[in-house]
Design a protein around this motif. Structure first.
Motif, short mmCIF file in Angstrom:
data_model
loop_
_atom_site.label_atom_id
_atom_site.label_comp_id
_atom_site.label_asym_id
_atom_site.label_seq_id
_atom_site.Cartn_x
_atom_site.Cartn_y
_atom_site.Cartn_z
N ILE A 1 47.11 32.78 46.38
CA ILE A 1 48.04 33.24 45.34
C ILE A 1 49.43 33.39 45.95
CG2 ILE A 1 48.57 35.07 43.69
CD1 ILE A 1 45.59 35.70 43.61
N ASP A 2 50.40 32.71 45.37
CA ASP A 2 51.76 32.72 45.89
C ASP A 2 52.50 33.93 45.35
OD1 ASP A 2 54.11 32.02 47.12
OD2 ASP A 2 54.71 30.58 45.58
N VAL A 3 52.71 34.92 46.20
CA VAL A 3 53.42 36.14 45.80
C VAL A 3 54.50 36.44 46.83
CG1 VAL A 3 51.46 37.14 44.55
CG2 VAL A 3 51.73 37.59 47.00
N PRO A 4 55.50 37.23 46.45
CA PRO A 4 56.54 37.60 47.43
C PRO A 4 55.94 38.36 48.60
CG PRO A 4 57.22 38.16 45.19
CD PRO A 4 55.76 37.78 45.11
N PRO A 5 56.60 38.33 49.75
CA PRO A 5 56.08 39.06 50.90
C PRO A 5 56.07 40.56 50.64
CG PRO A 5 58.30 38.29 51.33
CD PRO A 5 57.87 37.64 50.05
N LEU A 6 55.21 41.24 51.34
CA LEU A 6 55.17 42.69 51.30
C LEU A 6 56.28 43.22 52.19
CD1 LEU A 6 53.67 45.35 50.57
CD2 LEU A 6 52.27 44.98 52.61
N THR A 7 57.11 44.09 51.66
CA THR A 7 58.25 44.63 52.39
C THR A 7 58.08 46.13 52.57
OG1 THR A 7 59.69 42.96 51.39
CG2 THR A 7 60.76 44.82 52.46
N GLU A 8 58.19 46.61 53.80
CA GLU A 8 58.09 48.04 54.08
C GLU A 8 59.50 48.59 54.34
OE1 GLU A 8 55.51 50.04 53.86
OE2 GLU A 8 54.13 48.41 53.32
N ARG B 1 31.47 39.78 49.87
CA ARG B 1 32.69 40.28 49.26
C ARG B 1 33.93 39.68 49.92
NH1 ARG B 1 30.33 46.21 50.36
NH2 ARG B 1 28.80 46.33 48.66
N VAL B 2 35.09 39.92 49.26
CA VAL B 2 36.37 39.47 49.77
C VAL B 2 37.33 40.65 49.71
CG1 VAL B 2 37.20 38.67 47.52
CG2 VAL B 2 38.19 37.71 49.63
N ALA B 3 38.26 40.69 50.63
CA ALA B 3 39.34 41.68 50.59
C ALA B 3 40.65 40.96 50.83
CB ALA B 3 39.13 42.76 51.66
N ILE B 4 41.70 41.44 50.14
CA ILE B 4 43.06 40.96 50.39
C ILE B 4 43.73 42.01 51.25
CG2 ILE B 4 45.20 40.14 49.38
CD1 ILE B 4 42.83 38.48 48.56
N MET B 5 44.19 41.60 52.43
CA MET B 5 44.77 42.55 53.38
C MET B 5 46.12 42.08 53.90
SD MET B 5 41.56 43.71 55.79
CE MET B 5 42.70 44.75 56.74
N GLN B 6 46.88 43.01 54.42
CA GLN B 6 48.11 42.66 55.11
C GLN B 6 47.76 41.94 56.41
OE1 GLN B 6 47.04 45.77 54.39
NE2 GLN B 6 48.63 46.97 53.40
N HIS B 7 48.47 40.84 56.67
CA HIS B 7 48.14 40.02 57.83
C HIS B 7 48.28 40.79 59.14
CE1 HIS B 7 49.23 36.86 60.93
NE2 HIS B 7 48.02 36.54 60.57
N ARG B 8 49.32 41.62 59.25
CA ARG B 8 49.53 42.34 60.51
C ARG B 8 48.40 43.31 60.80
NH1 ARG B 8 54.60 41.08 62.23
NH2 ARG B 8 56.18 40.61 60.65
N GLY C 1 49.25 44.89 43.45
CA GLY C 1 49.45 44.55 42.05
C GLY C 1 49.88 43.11 41.81
N PRO C 2 50.90 42.58 42.53
CA PRO C 2 51.32 41.18 42.29
C PRO C 2 50.22 40.17 42.58
CG PRO C 2 53.02 42.39 43.48
CD PRO C 2 51.82 43.27 43.45
N VAL C 3 49.36 40.46 43.56
CA VAL C 3 48.24 39.56 43.85
C VAL C 3 47.27 39.55 42.69
CG1 VAL C 3 46.33 39.07 45.42
CG2 VAL C 3 48.50 39.91 46.33
N LEU C 4 46.91 40.72 42.22
CA LEU C 4 45.96 40.81 41.11
C LEU C 4 46.52 40.20 39.84
CD1 LEU C 4 44.71 44.46 41.76
CD2 LEU C 4 43.51 42.34 42.30
N ALA C 5 47.83 40.33 39.65
CA ALA C 5 48.45 39.75 38.46
C ALA C 5 48.40 38.23 38.49
CB ALA C 5 49.89 40.23 38.35
N GLY C 6 48.19 37.63 39.66
CA GLY C 6 48.11 36.18 39.77
C GLY C 6 46.75 35.62 39.40
N TRP D 1 50.08 38.52 52.62
CA TRP D 1 48.68 38.82 52.31
C TRP D 1 47.77 37.71 52.82
CZ3 TRP D 1 48.11 43.62 50.84
CH2 TRP D 1 49.12 44.26 50.10
N VAL D 2 46.59 38.10 53.28
CA VAL D 2 45.54 37.16 53.68
C VAL D 2 44.22 37.63 53.08
CG1 VAL D 2 46.66 36.46 55.83
CG2 VAL D 2 45.09 38.42 55.83
N CYS D 3 43.25 36.71 53.07
CA CYS D 3 41.91 37.04 52.59
C CYS D 3 40.99 37.27 53.79
CB CYS D 3 41.34 35.90 51.74
SG CYS D 3 42.33 35.50 50.28
#
Length: 329
Positions: free
Chosen positions: A277-284, A252-259, A221-226, A180-182
């Motif tokens: 926010i330190d969260v596990p990577p997003l896995t597809e 405003r700010v958005a949290i997006m997938q880096h790719r 969800g994991p980002v928001l939970a942080g 995730w990136v901002c």
């Protein structure tokens, strides 16, 4: 009973099955006619015959086009495995040869996944077999609630892991990972080291975020939970690709997938920052039903998706539904 069943089938024009399949998919007579390769009046006539047969409208007009009736929705859930089974039954050669096949595969996923691997998949599929067809069902919002049933109707779903995928009849293998990136406007007074405090005081643009649910039952969800408190959501959108357009020119700010975010990196009005926010990577994950494990065509599709995703991961990580053990070779 058996004789009555055979007699009733003999009185049915099974060509209507092809038209019914596309009408239920497209919910549009003109597009269904184009996909079947018939004229629009011919498709309308077939719809009229189907309505008489079922005693139901199947498709109902509204201001924006057509909607499926409750019976239409029920038939849509039943017709895909039936049609695929008939295609395989009447195939002159049970072996799958991609260079000679015109089989259609049905893939369900998000606009984010398509942005990452869609073009590569299209190019690889066309190079291997120009006649193989692909129907992409782009999900907006949440995935269907009954994923095992959905995966009986479609060939595969590419999605982040969800509890609903933990069913013994489902299989999966990792395709790629992301982080995730901002994303903020280039004129925003936020420094390049955005903090959790910054995120908590800023207004957010959030994709695929169920209203009223917190933390969201989405990949975010994991980002928001942080966060220590619930963020102020200014804009909700139903796909990932639309997110940056509601950040540019605002505070405003958005949290997006880096790719996905880096596809907007050449825009001078946006900045991409590390997420604090330190969260596990997003896995597809590529998910499918166990009934397709040994299908040669399906194995070819899974292999192709693995090839186009290989540059995006260091090594494959098999995922198991329930207690089932399965991995792709």
């Amino acid at each position: 009973m058996g004789r009555r069943t055979v007699a009733s089938l003999a009185n049915i024009d099974l060509n209507l099955l092809v038209v019914l399949r596309e009408l239920l998919r497209e919910q549009n007579v003109t597009r269904a006619a184009e996909r079947v390769g018939v004229t629009q009046p011919a498709a309308s006539a077939a719809l009229a015959r189907l309505r008489r047969h079922f005693g139901d409208d199947l498709l109902e007009r509204n201001r924006n086009g057509y909607l499926l009736t409750p019976l239409g929705q029920q038939l849509a859930a039943q017709i895909e495995p039936l049609a695929l089974g008939l295609e395989r039954l009447f195939s002159p050669d049970p072996a799958f040869r991609p260079e000679a096949s015109d089989r259609e595969f049905v893939l369900m996923t998000t606009d984010y996944v398509l942005a990452v691997i869609g073009e590569q998949l299209s190019r690889a599929m066309y190079a291997a077999s120009p006649s193989v067809r692909l129907y992409v069902d782009v999900v907006t919002g949440a995935l269907p609630s009954d994923l095992p049933d959905t995966l009986r109707r479609v060939d595969a779903i590419v999605s982040a892991p969800k509890a609903e995928f933990k069913a013994s009849e489902l299989r999966g293998t990792e395709l790629f990972r992301d982080h995730w990136v901002c994303v903020v406007d280039s004129e925003n007074d936020i420094t390049d080291e955005i903090t959790v405090n910054d995120l908590e005081r800023m207004s957010w643009v959030i994709p695929n975020h169920p209203d009223g649910e917190y933390p969201a039952s989405s990949p975010l969800g994991p980002v928001l939970a942080g966060l220590r408190r619930r963020p102020a959501v200014a804009v909700r959108v139903d796909n990932y690709h639309a997110t940056p357009y509601f950040v540019a020119g605002t505070d405003r700010v958005a949290i997006m997938q880096h790719r996905l975010a880096r596809q907007f990196a050449d825009r001078p009005d946006l900045r991409i920052l590390d997420c604090p926010i330190d969260v596990p990577p997003l896995t597809e994950i590529l998910w499918w039903h166990q009934r397709n494990d040994d299908d040669p065509g399906h194995r070819w599709l899974r292999t192709l998706l693995g090839i186009v995703s290989a540059p995006l991961r260091e090594s494959p990580h098999p995922i198991h539904g329930g207690d089932a053990e399965h991995s792709e070779s």
